[in-house]
Design an enzyme around this catalytic site. Structure first.
Site, PDB file in Angstrom:
ATOM      1  N   ARG A  90     -12.992  88.636  54.254  1.00 60.77           N
ATOM      2  CA  ARG A  90     -12.141  87.891  53.312  1.00 60.77           C
ATOM      3  C   ARG A  90     -12.654  86.487  53.052  1.00 60.77           C
ATOM      4  NH1 ARG A  90      -6.881  89.194  56.763  1.00 60.77           N
ATOM      5  NH2 ARG A  90      -8.584  89.193  58.259  1.00 60.77           N
ATOM      6  N   SER A 127      -2.389  91.092  57.994  1.00 57.44           N
ATOM      7  CA  SER A 127      -1.261  91.728  58.692  1.00 57.44           C
ATOM      8  C   SER A 127      -0.345  90.671  59.312  1.00 57.44           C
ATOM      9  CB  SER A 127      -1.766  92.664  59.789  1.00 57.44           C
ATOM     10  OG  SER A 127      -2.419  93.769  59.232  1.00 57.44           O
TER      11      SER A 127
HETATM   12  P1  ADP Z   1      -8.320  93.280  63.868  1.00 57.00           P
HETATM   13  O1  ADP Z   1      -7.306  93.428  64.938  1.00 57.00           O
HETATM   14  O2  ADP Z   1      -9.674  93.871  64.162  1.00 57.00           O
HETATM   15  O3  ADP Z   1      -8.390  91.899  63.243  1.00 57.00           O
HETATM   16  P2  ADP Z   1      -7.076  94.111  61.411  1.00 57.00           P
HETATM   17  O4  ADP Z   1      -6.188  95.294  61.329  1.00 57.00           O
HETATM   18  O5  ADP Z   1      -6.442  92.772  61.184  1.00 57.00           O
HETATM   19  O6  ADP Z   1      -7.760  94.257  62.791  1.00 57.00           O
HETATM   20  O7  ADP Z   1      -8.294  94.243  60.384  1.00 57.00           O
HETATM   21  C1  ADP Z   1      -9.184  95.320  60.394  1.00 57.00           C
HETATM   22  C2  ADP Z   1     -10.297  95.059  59.375  1.00 57.00           C
HETATM   23  O8  ADP Z   1      -9.746  94.909  58.076  1.00 57.00           O
HETATM   24  C3  ADP Z   1     -11.127  93.801  59.614  1.00 57.00           C
HETATM   25  O9  ADP Z   1     -12.464  94.071  59.267  1.00 57.00           O
HETATM   26  C4  ADP Z   1     -10.559  92.807  58.641  1.00 57.00           C
HETATM   27  O10 ADP Z   1     -11.500  91.823  58.269  1.00 57.00           O
HETATM   28  C5  ADP Z   1     -10.238  93.720  57.488  1.00 57.00           C
HETATM   29  N1  ADP Z   1      -9.211  93.159  56.605  1.00 57.00           N
HETATM   30  C6  ADP Z   1      -7.975  92.744  56.936  1.00 57.00           C
HETATM   31  N2  ADP Z   1      -7.301  92.278  55.850  1.00 57.00           N
HETATM   32  C7  ADP Z   1      -8.163  92.416  54.797  1.00 57.00           C
HETATM   33  C8  ADP Z   1      -8.087  92.088  53.394  1.00 57.00           C
HETATM   34  N3  ADP Z   1      -7.003  91.523  52.862  1.00 57.00           N
HETATM   35  N4  ADP Z   1      -9.171  92.353  52.627  1.00 57.00           N
HETATM   36  C9  ADP Z   1     -10.271  92.899  53.187  1.00 57.00           C
HETATM   37  N5  ADP Z   1     -10.418  93.216  54.481  1.00 57.00           N
HETATM   38  C10 ADP Z   1      -9.374  92.973  55.290  1.00 57.00           C
END
Ligand code: ADP
Length: 152
Positions: A90, A127
């Protein structure tokens, strides 16, 4: 067959994750959305709820599977014989964080991490922000797939 895992917490899945998975499907024959279980982390949604939200969101897409795993992501990749890790980017903070993890993973196993840049329209979604909106009774429905619904 080219298979990738998309690892994360997905607490809950957002439209940002959804976009990365949908675009990932055009690059890989199978995407395994893998929810990492960390016993010391507190989640808003149970593992079953998080898996169900993702399954329901992609119920018409046979190339997408949903699983959970414990331990190192690269060990899980070896276990299920997957050669690619898919991650979303992001902003510069994501890049720095992901770079360190990807380099470490490459030291541990011959697994490539493939990054997709977030879509502009979902670049601000995280999230953690969705959880804050939910906690404060805001309208979270614009930030997540329709499958994510909070029963109060
Ligand atoms: P973690 O606990 O590994 O941070 P997440 O569920 O927050 O897990 O995120 C998983 C993946 O999704 C990561 O690669 C994160 O960068 C990506 N991600 C989260 N939100 C977005 C978004 N809005 N756009 C693109 N990628 C995202």
């Amino acid at each position: 067959m080219k298979r990738a895992i998309f690892p994360g917490s997905f607490d809950p899945i957002t439209l940002g994750h959804y976009d990365i998975i949908e675009r990932g499907v055009t690059l890989f024959d199978e995407i395994i959305v893998a929810i990492g279980v960390n016993a010391s982390k507190k989640y808003m949604f149970s593992l079953e709820e998080r898996m169900q939200f993702i399954r329901e969101a992609f119920k018409d897409e046979p190339k997408i599977k949903v699983v959970s795993y414990e331990g190192l992501t690269v060990d899980f990749c070896k276990e299920i014989n997957v050669e690619f890790i898919l991650r979303g980017l992001r902003n510069p903070a994501d890049f720095e964080f992901e770079k360190a993890i990807a380099h470490t993973n490459r030291d541990l196993a011959p697994i490539e991490t493939v990054f997709l840049l977030t879509a502009a329209k979902t670049s601000y979604i995280a999230s953690s922000i969705v959880r804050d909106v939910i906690k404060n009774n805001g309208d979270y429905t614009k930030l997540v797939p329709n499958s994510v619904r909070v029963v109060k």
